[in-house]
Design a protein around this motif. Structure first.
Motif, PDB file in Angstrom:
ATOM      1  N   ALA A 127      -3.091  12.438   2.087  1.00 32.97           N
ATOM      2  CA  ALA A 127      -3.666  12.843   3.366  1.00 32.97           C
ATOM      3  C   ALA A 127      -4.314  11.665   4.073  1.00 32.97           C
ATOM      4  O   ALA A 127      -4.722  10.683   3.447  1.00 32.97           O
ATOM      5  CB  ALA A 127      -4.715  13.941   3.153  1.00 32.97           C
ATOM      6  N   ALA A 128      -4.410  11.813   5.394  1.00 35.68           N
ATOM      7  CA  ALA A 128      -5.171  10.864   6.220  1.00 35.68           C
ATOM      8  C   ALA A 128      -5.722  11.630   7.411  1.00 35.68           C
ATOM      9  O   ALA A 128      -5.219  12.716   7.755  1.00 35.68           O
ATOM     10  CB  ALA A 128      -4.297   9.707   6.683  1.00 35.68           C
ATOM     11  N   GLY A 129      -6.751  11.052   8.051  1.00 34.75           N
ATOM     12  CA  GLY A 129      -7.350  11.706   9.218  1.00 34.75           C
ATOM     13  C   GLY A 129      -7.800  13.120   8.861  1.00 34.75           C
ATOM     14  O   GLY A 129      -8.214  13.388   7.721  1.00 34.75           O
ATOM     15  N   PRO A 130      -7.682  14.046   9.823  1.00 30.49           N
ATOM     16  CA  PRO A 130      -8.140  15.399   9.546  1.00 30.49           C
ATOM     17  C   PRO A 130      -7.269  16.136   8.530  1.00 30.49           C
ATOM     18  O   PRO A 130      -7.633  17.225   8.087  1.00 30.49           O
ATOM     19  CB  PRO A 130      -8.082  16.077  10.920  1.00 30.49           C
ATOM     20  N   GLY A 131      -6.138  15.526   8.127  1.00 30.52           N
ATOM     21  CA  GLY A 131      -5.307  16.114   7.073  1.00 30.52           C
ATOM     22  C   GLY A 131      -6.060  16.266   5.763  1.00 30.52           C
ATOM     23  O   GLY A 131      -5.659  17.047   4.893  1.00 30.52           O
ATOM     24  N   ILE A 132      -7.190  15.552   5.628  1.00 26.01           N
ATOM     25  CA  ILE A 132      -7.978  15.695   4.398  1.00 26.01           C
ATOM     26  C   ILE A 132      -8.551  17.116   4.280  1.00 26.01           C
ATOM     27  O   ILE A 132      -8.862  17.579   3.185  1.00 26.01           O
ATOM     28  CB  ILE A 132      -9.104  14.624   4.320  1.00 26.01           C
ATOM     29  N   GLY A 133      -8.684  17.824   5.413  1.00 26.85           N
ATOM     30  CA  GLY A 133      -9.172  19.210   5.348  1.00 26.85           C
ATOM     31  C   GLY A 133      -8.223  20.066   4.531  1.00 26.85           C
ATOM     32  O   GLY A 133      -8.622  20.698   3.538  1.00 26.85           O
ATOM     33  N   ALA A 134      -6.954  20.077   4.919  1.00 29.72           N
ATOM     34  CA  ALA A 134      -5.962  20.857   4.168  1.00 29.72           C
ATOM     35  C   ALA A 134      -5.891  20.362   2.727  1.00 29.72           C
ATOM     36  O   ALA A 134      -5.765  21.163   1.792  1.00 29.72           O
ATOM     37  CB  ALA A 134      -4.601  20.741   4.841  1.00 29.72           C
ATOM     38  N   ALA A 135      -5.996  19.032   2.554  1.00 23.35           N
ATOM     39  CA  ALA A 135      -5.888  18.456   1.208  1.00 23.35           C
ATOM     40  C   ALA A 135      -6.989  18.972   0.284  1.00 23.35           C
ATOM     41  O   ALA A 135      -6.717  19.377  -0.851  1.00 23.35           O
ATOM     42  CB  ALA A 135      -5.934  16.930   1.289  1.00 23.35           C
ATOM     43  N   VAL A 136      -8.237  18.992   0.774  1.00 21.96           N
ATOM     44  CA  VAL A 136      -9.314  19.482  -0.108  1.00 21.96           C
ATOM     45  C   VAL A 136      -9.151  20.987  -0.344  1.00 21.96           C
ATOM     46  O   VAL A 136      -9.404  21.474  -1.454  1.00 21.96           O
ATOM     47  CB  VAL A 136     -10.750  19.159   0.395  1.00 21.96           C
ATOM     48  N   ARG A 154      -6.007   8.261   2.482  1.00 20.86           N
ATOM     49  CA  ARG A 154      -6.066   6.949   3.131  1.00 20.86           C
ATOM     50  C   ARG A 154      -7.063   7.008   4.275  1.00 20.86           C
ATOM     51  O   ARG A 154      -6.818   7.675   5.279  1.00 20.86           O
ATOM     52  CB  ARG A 154      -4.686   6.541   3.645  1.00 20.86           C
ATOM     53  N   SER A 155      -8.196   6.354   4.081  1.00 18.37           N
ATOM     54  CA  SER A 155      -9.241   6.400   5.105  1.00 18.37           C
ATOM     55  C   SER A 155     -10.241   5.270   4.926  1.00 18.37           C
ATOM     56  O   SER A 155     -10.652   4.967   3.804  1.00 18.37           O
ATOM     57  CB  SER A 155      -9.991   7.729   5.019  1.00 18.37           C
ATOM     58  N   ALA A 156     -10.648   4.686   6.063  1.00 14.21           N
ATOM     59  CA  ALA A 156     -11.719   3.686   6.025  1.00 14.21           C
ATOM     60  C   ALA A 156     -13.074   4.358   6.195  1.00 14.21           C
ATOM     61  O   ALA A 156     -14.108   3.779   5.872  1.00 14.21           O
ATOM     62  CB  ALA A 156     -11.501   2.664   7.141  1.00 14.21           C
ATOM     63  N   VAL A 157     -13.053   5.563   6.721  1.00 17.57           N
ATOM     64  CA  VAL A 157     -14.302   6.293   6.982  1.00 17.57           C
ATOM     65  C   VAL A 157     -14.141   7.727   6.458  1.00 17.57           C
ATOM     66  O   VAL A 157     -13.905   8.659   7.225  1.00 17.57           O
ATOM     67  CB  VAL A 157     -14.644   6.302   8.497  1.00 17.57           C
ATOM     68  N   PRO A 158     -14.263   7.883   5.144  1.00 22.07           N
ATOM     69  CA  PRO A 158     -13.955   9.189   4.548  1.00 22.07           C
ATOM     70  C   PRO A 158     -14.838  10.318   5.084  1.00 22.07           C
ATOM     71  O   PRO A 158     -16.016  10.105   5.391  1.00 22.07           O
ATOM     72  CB  PRO A 158     -14.209   8.980   3.065  1.00 22.07           C
ATOM     73  N   VAL A 159     -14.254  11.485   5.189  1.00 20.42           N
ATOM     74  CA  VAL A 159     -15.012  12.697   5.530  1.00 20.42           C
ATOM     75  C   VAL A 159     -14.882  13.671   4.351  1.00 20.42           C
ATOM     76  O   VAL A 159     -14.135  13.406   3.419  1.00 20.42           O
ATOM     77  CB  VAL A 159     -14.516  13.340   6.841  1.00 20.42           C
ATOM     78  N   HIS A 160     -15.634  14.761   4.392  1.00 16.84           N
ATOM     79  CA  HIS A 160     -15.645  15.738   3.289  1.00 16.84           C
ATOM     80  C   HIS A 160     -15.986  15.054   1.962  1.00 16.84           C
ATOM     81  O   HIS A 160     -15.453  15.417   0.906  1.00 16.84           O
ATOM     82  CB  HIS A 160     -14.286  16.444   3.151  1.00 16.84           C
ATOM     83  N   GLU A 161     -16.914  14.063   2.020  1.00 17.58           N
ATOM     84  CA  GLU A 161     -17.219  13.314   0.793  1.00 17.58           C
ATOM     85  C   GLU A 161     -17.822  14.200  -0.291  1.00 17.58           C
ATOM     86  O   GLU A 161     -17.565  13.998  -1.475  1.00 17.58           O
ATOM     87  CB  GLU A 161     -18.151  12.145   1.112  1.00 17.58           C
ATOM     88  N   ASP A 162     -18.643  15.202   0.129  1.00 17.55           N
ATOM     89  CA  ASP A 162     -19.255  16.076  -0.882  1.00 17.55           C
ATOM     90  C   ASP A 162     -18.182  16.873  -1.622  1.00 17.55           C
ATOM     91  O   ASP A 162     -18.226  17.007  -2.852  1.00 17.55           O
ATOM     92  CB  ASP A 162     -20.295  17.021  -0.221  1.00 17.55           C
TER      93      ASP A 162
END
Ligand SMILES: Cc1cc2nc3c(=O)[nH]c(=O)nc-3n(C[C@H](O)[C@H](O)[C@H](O)COP(=O)(O)OP(=O)(O)OC[C@H]3O[C@@H](n4cnc5c(N)ncnc54)[C@H](O)[C@@H]3O)c2cc1C
Length: 232
Positions: A127-136, A154-162
């Motif tokens: 995943a990358a970008g907002p695709g991390i939502g579906a991934a988590v 793939r991200s330089a500024v990860p989101v959903h870190e928790d």
């Protein structure tokens, strides 16, 4: 397109330029993480001054009605479900969703799509970008089902870190890298072992989807059997 009006329950920041929007589920709504919904909202020019910061893309026939697609990022859908929205400051609907107040209504249609977790025993999500939502969402559901999923983000500024940390604590293999080569190397390492039960998923915008397909191919895998959701 027929939709059902639902309320916004919560909007929270989950990282730089990214919000998680929790919505009421329409009656009888059943969906799997990774499927997507169509969201339609009236994105009005609230101050009545005509904006001046670009033109809204509007659907023909209904001034200010904007429709976009978003993947479901909750592992389980019950009375509510979550979408993870990357906020494009030049965009139309995503900045509106970042600011919408709980209690406001939007229209939902779907769910649609075939790129969802279907109880596969071995899950690898790229995943990358907002695709991390579906991934988590997919990975959390796999963990709930007793699996040990792998997430390569793939991200330089990860989101959903928790949620990524919680996944790692629950035994998932979580790899976050900003570097294209490191991403490709991680995919190669994961896919080098033969595993007939493994299903690879890809979620993200077109340039990432292309890179992910190339990484799968370079690793000796078949991108044709990956489940790929291209955000355009
Ligand atoms: C199946 C699917 C699932 C998706 N899932 C997600 C998800 O889970 N999360 C997520 O964040 N996104 C997802 N998307 C993407 C999402 O649907 C939107 O495309 C995204 O939110 C941008 O919408 P917007 O209205 O904010 O921006 P838009 O108004 O669509 O604009 C996007 C960009 O294009 C530029 N632009 C617009 N019109 C023009 C033009 N005529 N010429 C040049 N440039 C222009 C804008 O300036 C802006 O930078 C998904 C897409 C698909 C197809």
């Amino acid at each position: 397109m027929e939709g059902t009006e639902v309320r916004v329950v919560e909007v929270r920041e989950v990282g730089p330029d990214t919000v998680a929007v929790t919505l009421e589920a329409p009656p009888g709504f059943e969906a799997r993480p990774g499927q997507f919904v169509q969201l339609r909202a009236m994105v009005d020019d609230a101050d009545g001054e005509g904006g001046g910061d670009g033109e809204d893309q509007v659907d023909a026939g209904d001034d200010d009605a904007v429709t976009r697609h978003y993947s479901i990022s909750s592992p389980i859908v019950d009375e509510t479900f979550e979408l993870t929205i990357g906020v494009d400051p030049e965009g139309t609907l995503s900045p509106w969703l970042a600011e919408v107040a709980p209690g406001a209504t939007v229209e939902i249609a779907g769910p649609w799509g075939r790129v969802y977790y279907a109880d596969e025993p071995r899950v690898v999500v790229l995943a990358a970008g907002p695709g991390i939502g579906a991934a988590v969402g997919v990975a959390e559901r796999a963990v709930i089902d007793g699996g040990s999923p792998t997430v390569v983000y793939r991200s330089a500024v990860p989101v959903h870190e928790d949620r990524l940390s919680a996944l790692a604590s629950a035994g998932a293999d979580v790899r976050v890298t900003a570097d294209d080569e490191a991403f490709e190397a991680a995919v190669a390492e994961i896919l080098e072992t033969e595993d007939a039960e493994r299903q690879t998923f890809v979620y993200g915008f077109a340039p990432f989807v292309e890179d992910a397909r190339e990484a799968i191919l370079a690793a000796g895998g078949d991108p044709g059997v990956a489940k790929v959701e291209n955000y355009g």
